[in-house]
Design a protein around this motif. Structure first.
Motif: not given
Lengths: 258, 541
Positions: A132, A136, A140
């Motif tokens: 995860k 991310i 991002s």
């Protein structure tokens, strides 16, 4: 093709039951990497104290996650995925397939009905957390990036004595030469055949087609055609009505009195 | 497949495969739970892409070929679009909706629209079990929501908006679609002949329906009337239109209104505002004398024309029992309405006399010419009878409450009616006196009868005196002799008898007819026999 559109209803008649399973994106990516017959893992269905438990275990060789750019990252996909079973509810969900074979015969067939819905969830583990985090991080990153340059860019827009394109253009013009007037009759022939194809023409296009000087061409046009100032086809030339014969795209050529 | 035995749980393992090379694309066909779709009941099905959106994306080709085309038009159009930055979305066949037809032409039709965004964050897979026990997982390519397509007629957007505006007034919703169907029917067969009607209908449709009564230019009305009279024969459809035409023929305004009303008449509309009629009243007052003559003419004309239609009318009017069919009710309402509408005055009178105890109306009516009252004569008795509450309207009557209301308001009706007549008598000349007198007489007699039990005929409830009866030339008198003749000839039901004595011809209201007929029957005391579950009377001489 009378076949087209006909739906093969064997699946519906047999009441074939299928499961509709929602699978996380990373898992489907891993599955896409499967080789051979496409084995991706094992599904364990058990009955534990009256409740059905379904769990999917990913194959070992498919656990390597590739980050962006297809580099192996240090992250491993979690292996255990329990399924959350849900009912279909009142909805009727049918599954149909479109088959496009080489013979370009598209067949639609009903495969079956959904009897069970499920969600494939990863078992929470250290691996999953790392995965995860990787996701991310990738998400991002901004799509657009501002970067500071050390030196000014000097590779574009260098001053040139004459552009290559321009040189070519001048050469072409010289080769063609000024437009010479040909016989009026020839020009008329050209015009009539042009007007056979389209009804309205711009003066520039006509000059292009006939390769005549503008003033000469205009003289001829004033003879046989009219100039549309208003309306939808503004500033276009068209033949006079008596010269026109547009049924079915045919045109009679009328002789002009010189 | 390995079976693992556990202490309290037993589980089986299956291998999951994701086939790679399949050419099949899987999609989901989702139906609503409310539609109760059972796929196994389908015998055959056809499914195709719905290409109706193609022209939106494709460039509209104006003219291919010589005529009308410009040289280089396509390129120029494209350049222009690029300059302005107009980006047209591509027409993707895979994103188009599906049209699914089940069980052939007579079966259901579904439209399946693609649901977007299902593959964005998670993938759906279809797990099927193979014969060897392993599971195979196929990714789902698209999700389509299928909704059934209505085969029944629906209102267009404009019509729906109109109806929405009248939702508080309209009680009878079935008639909305019925009217639409009638309109279409008539629009179909009549093309050239009935432009006028069409025009009238259109007007009705456009503005008339919502507004019930609108003040139209007299010229339009007169034109319309002439057209309609010409084309009266041409209409198919219902007896209603015919009847209406006959009724209204010659009456300029009335005709237009009738046509217009036909649509909205069938719905149960409340009384519209008094304000609608104020302007109209003024008109009539100025043309009082001419309207009287008109009345006379119309009467004669209508009587003549009423002959063929009279039967229809009579049949409609006679059936005033609650079991009346929708159509007839509508027809009656419409009749009433048209009649009423013929002149605002008429209507108002009718209203008052037949039945609403709207005192507000009285003041308006009192001021009007009495002659207008007598224009109402046509089938007023019928109206009063059948509709009871019909008075309601110039715009419409409430079909649901005819008889019930009438009984309760009979007293007030009588009061209103008598007041009306007094007012009329003051204003009108001699001609009106006798009708008024006659009406009063009839009223009193009928009211006397009303207080008795309901007529033994098929009528279920007593009808209020309409007070509108006008002394038209009656060809048939409701006498004992006449009834005797009929009953000797052959057995008849009360309905048949009533048909013979049409209210138009005898000049009696339906209520009065009923009562008089009841009396006569009592006197004659005919024999009864039951034929087809109906009670027939007959006499043997």
């Amino acid at each position: 093709m009378s076949e087209k559109g006909e739906v093969d209803l064997t699946g519906a008649k047999q009441n074939t039951g299928v499961w509709l399973v929602k699978v996380p994106k990373y898992l489907s990516q891993q599955w896409a990497k499967a080789s051979g017959r496409g084995e991706v893992g094992k599904l364990r269905i058990g009955k534990n104290q009256g409740k059905a438990e379904v769990e999917f275990t990913l194959n070992e060789d498919l656990t390597m996650i590739d980050s962006l750019g297809n580099k192996p990252s240090g992250v491993q996909a979690p292996r255990d995925h329990p399924f959350t079973m849900q009912t279909v509810g009142g909805q009727t969900l049918a599954v149909f397939t479109e088959t496009q074979s080489e013979s370009s015969k598209e067949r639609i067939s009903l495969e079956g009905l959904v009897v069970q819905r499920a969600e494939c969830r990863p078992a929470v583990s250290e691996n999953y957390m790392k995965l995860k985090r990787l996701q991310i991080e990738e998400l991002s990153k901004p799509v657009r990036l501002s970067q500071q340059l050390e030196k000014a860019v000097t590779t574009n827009y260098k001053p040139v004595a004459n552009h290559s394109y321009n040189l070519e253009y001048d050469r072409k013009k010289k080769e063609e030469g000024k437009r010479a007037r040909v016989d009026k009759q020839q020009v008329l022939d050209m015009l009539f055949s042009a007007f056979e194809k389209h009804q309205y023409y711009n003066i520039k296009d006509l000059v292009d087609i006939t390769k005549q000087p503008v003033s000469y061409l205009k003289e001829i046009l004033r003879d046989i055609g009219i100039y549309n100032v208003k309306g939808t086809h503004k500033n276009t030339w068209e033949l006079k009505p008596e010269y026109r014969h547009y049924q079915g795209g045919e045109e009679e050529e009328k002789e002009t009195d010189d | 497949m390995a079976s693992l035995g556990g202490s309290s749980s037993s589980s089986t393992e299956y291998i999951v495969r994701v086939p790679k090379n399949t050419s099949k694309k899987y999609s989901i066909m989702a139906f609503n739970s409310g539609d109760k779709v059972n796929c196994s009941s389908w015998t055959q099905a056809r499914m195709e892409r719905d290409m109706s959106n193609r022209r939106m994306y494709g460039v509209e080709e104006t003219e291919e070929g010589a005529a009308g085309s410009e040289f280089g038009k396509k390129q120029r159009e494209e350049a222009r679009r690029k300059k302005f930055g107009i980006v047209t979305r591509e027409f993707k066949v895979e994103d188009q909706p599906w049209i699914l037809k089940v069980n052939g032409k007579a079966g259901k039709r579904f439209k399946g629209t693609k649901k977007g965004g299902i593959t964005e964050n998670a993938s759906y897979y279809i797990f099927t079990q193979c014969p060897d026990g392993a599971f195979e997982a196929f990714p789902v390519n698209g999700w389509y929501n299928f909704v059934p397509q209505a085969k029944h007629r629906t209102l267009t957007a404009e019509e729906a908006e109109e109806e929405w505006g009248r939702r508080n007034k309209v009680v009878n919703h079935f008639s909305i679609m019925l009217q639409r169907r009638l309109r279409e029917q008539e629009r179909g067969p009549d093309d050239d002949d009935e432009e006028g009607e069409k025009g009238g209908k259109k007007k009705k449709k456009k503005g008339g329906r919502g507004g019930d009564l609108r003040i139209h230019d007299l010229e339009d009305d007169l034109e319309l009337s002439s057209d309609e009279s010409d084309s009266s024969g041409g209409e198919d459809g219902d007896s209603k239109p015919k009847k209406k035409e006959g009724d209204v023929k010659g009456k300029g305004k009335g005709k237009k209104k009738k046509k217009k009303k036909r649509g909205s008449d069938s719905e149960a509309n409340e009384d519209s505002d008094d304000g609608d009629f104020e302007g109209l009243e003024v008109d009539y007052m100025s043309d009082e004398s001419s309207s009287e003559e008109e009345v006379g003419e119309e009467k004669a004309k209508s009587n003549k024309e009423a002959v063929p239609k009279g039967i229809d009318e009579a049949s409609e009017s006679e059936e005033e029992s609650e079991e009346e069919k929708q159509n007839e009710e509508e027809g009656k309402e419409e009749e009433e309405e048209e009649e009423g509408k013929k002149t605002p005055v008429q209507m108002k009178k009718k209203k008052d006399s037949s039945g609403e105890s709207d005192t507000s109306e009285d003041s308006d009516i009192d001021g009007e010419a009495a002659s207008a009252l007598f224009m109402v004569k046509r089938t007023p008795p019928k109206r009063g009878g059948g509709r009871g509450s019909g008075g309601s309207s110039r715009t419409g009557s409430r079909p649901g409450t005819p008889s019930i209301d009438s009984t309760s308001t009979s007293n007030t009706l009588r009061a209103a009616a008598s007041k009306l007549e007094q007012g009329k008598r003051q204003v009108v000349g001699g001609s009106s006196d006798s009708p008024a007198a006659k009406r009063l007489k009839m009223e009193s007699s009928s009211t006397a009868v009303t207080t008795q039990s309901p007529a033994p005929s098929g009528k279920s409830t007593p009808q209020p005196p309409s007070g509108k009866s006008t002394p038209s030339s009656s060809d048939v008198q409701l006498t004992e002799e006449a009834v005797r003749r009929y009953l000797i000839r052959k057995p008849m039901t009360t309905k048949d008898l009533l048909k013979k004595f049409q209210t138009k011809r005898t000049g009696l209201s339906s209520e009065q007819t009923v009562n008089v007929l009841a009396q006569i029957l009592k006197r004659l005391n005919p024999e009864r026999k039951n034929v087809n579950d109906k009670m027939h009377f007959y006499l043997t001489e």
